[in-house]
Design a protein around this motif. Structure first.
Motif, PDB file in Angstrom:
ATOM      1  N   SER A 177       0.868  -1.179   0.000  1.00 50.15           N
ATOM      2  CA  SER A 177       0.000   0.000   0.000  1.00 50.15           C
ATOM      3  C   SER A 177       0.898   1.219   0.000  1.00 50.15           C
ATOM      4  O   SER A 177       1.527   1.533   0.997  1.00 50.15           O
ATOM      5  N   PRO A 178       1.011   1.898  -1.126  1.00 56.55           N
ATOM      6  CA  PRO A 178       2.035   2.934  -1.266  1.00 56.55           C
ATOM      7  C   PRO A 178       1.837   4.068  -0.274  1.00 56.55           C
ATOM      8  O   PRO A 178       0.713   4.317   0.165  1.00 56.55           O
ATOM      9  N   SER A 179       2.922   4.743   0.070  1.00 54.01           N
ATOM     10  CA  SER A 179       2.770   5.967   0.848  1.00 54.01           C
ATOM     11  C   SER A 179       2.150   7.013  -0.058  1.00 54.01           C
ATOM     12  O   SER A 179       2.320   6.966  -1.277  1.00 54.01           O
TER      13      SER A 179
ATOM     14  N   SER B 274       1.061   5.641   4.507  1.00 58.47           N
ATOM     15  CA  SER B 274       0.623   4.771   3.414  1.00 58.47           C
ATOM     16  C   SER B 274      -0.854   5.030   3.188  1.00 58.47           C
ATOM     17  O   SER B 274      -1.566   5.411   4.114  1.00 58.47           O
TER      18      SER B 274
ATOM     19  N   SER C 140      -3.098   2.998   2.837  1.00 56.70           N
ATOM     20  CA  SER C 140      -3.923   2.099   3.651  1.00 56.70           C
ATOM     21  C   SER C 140      -4.117   2.687   5.043  1.00 56.70           C
ATOM     22  O   SER C 140      -5.217   2.643   5.583  1.00 56.70           O
TER      23      SER C 140
END
Lengths: 181, 181
Positions: free
Chosen positions: A41-43, B43, B45
């Motif tokens: 989950s990318p920053s 992130s 998320s």
DNA sequence: ACTTGTGGTTTAATATTCTTAACAACGATC
DNA sequence: GATCGTTGTTAAGAATATTAAACCACAAGT
């Protein structure tokens, strides 16, 4: 829809390979691959960098709509529901539409009709065109009388008010986004 | 505006402390503190989790508007710029507005005017109301003739086409979001 | 068949984020 | 003024994201 699929879709739509996009964005191709597979989950900083390579803003990316579901598209004049009252008739266009971005209204102000002295304000923007009659519009301390063909457009956060000060019916077609009712 | 300041602003607006929000969101208060100071770039998320505690979507978070700037609100009938041509006149309402959410158009189709056989499609949604005359509208293989008062509303991703097949001018007021020109 | 180039994927090392658990500052209550 | 509860901040370790460099697959030439 998840971030990975979203990114893959927009990248495809821009016709770029993972490596091309990676170069433009200043990240590695592996990063893009992993993101698209939802392995990470990318920053938001790296996602922002990636999107700048397209280019596309974070807001656009997350607002981006995926599934264009088939829906009813046409509505006859007499089947629009009235969201207003007898004095101010507000006919909503596109009733059957589920996830609506815009509220388009056929508005009809009887003589003397008034949205009231306590000014309205809410999120979004709105605008409209006068079809027949005349209407007094007040936006943030500025008041104007608009006739057929005249129009308005403003941020809905500014307090506003509509009054039919004439002696004939006034019809308007308006649009606001996001819809507020 | 940076992510940290944005988060602090919306959290304040919801009246929650860092710890309260952290608990609702299922993260630690330290995380929120670090994000708000821009010491880390969360992130997506974790940012998503945080926003769910408010609740607020990622799209709303990044779209979130800060400053409602005062702007011109009123436009006379004869001062709207034409985005179309002679056959299809497209008068844009609210020209002076900078960051526009909706494109509201006064459209005028001369007899025989046609958006062309290669169907249009783009992001967003659009709708409109017929003021005078008649127009043949095709949306995704479905075709209808609309008269005064009739209306349409559909996802702009569906291929669509407009044709004035009558022998009189057709006028429409339409709105689309996001604006595409 | 062999190269060459492009596409997306994977792995190990590195860099960053996130948590845990502490800290200091402020106000309220006794 | 001491204690309590709450606020936001911080340090060190655990968890996760990112990079660099390899891999595999496929298609186009030669």
């Amino acid at each position: 829809m998840d971030v990975g699929a979203r990114l893959r879709m927009v990248r495809d739509r821009f016709g770029l390979s993972q490596r091309e996009l990676a170069k433009r964005a200043g990240v590695t191709n592996g990063t893009i691959s992993l993101i698209e597979q939802n392995r990470v989950s990318p920053s938001v900083s790296s996602l922002k960098k990636v999107l700048e390579g397209l280019p596309m803003t974070l807001a656009e990316f997350f607002t981006f709509d995926v599934e264009p579901q088939q829906q009813r598209a046409f509505y006859q004049a007499d089947e629009l529901p009235n969201l207003g009252n007898e004095q101010i008739q507000l006919l909503l266009v596109g009733t059957a539409h589920e996830r609506r971005d815009i509220a388009i209204l056929r508005e009809r102000y009887e003589p003397g009709a008034d949205t009231g002295p306590d000014m309205l304000f809410h999120e979004g923007q709105e605008g409209g065109v006068v079809i027949t009659g005349e209407i007094e519009v007040t936006v943030n301390n500025e008041t104007r009388v608009l006739g057929p063909g005249d129009s308005y457009y403003f941020d809905s956060k500014l307090p506003h008010r509509f009054r039919n000060i004439g002696d004939s019916v006034c019809e308007i077609v308006s649009a606001s986004s996001p819809p507020t009712f």
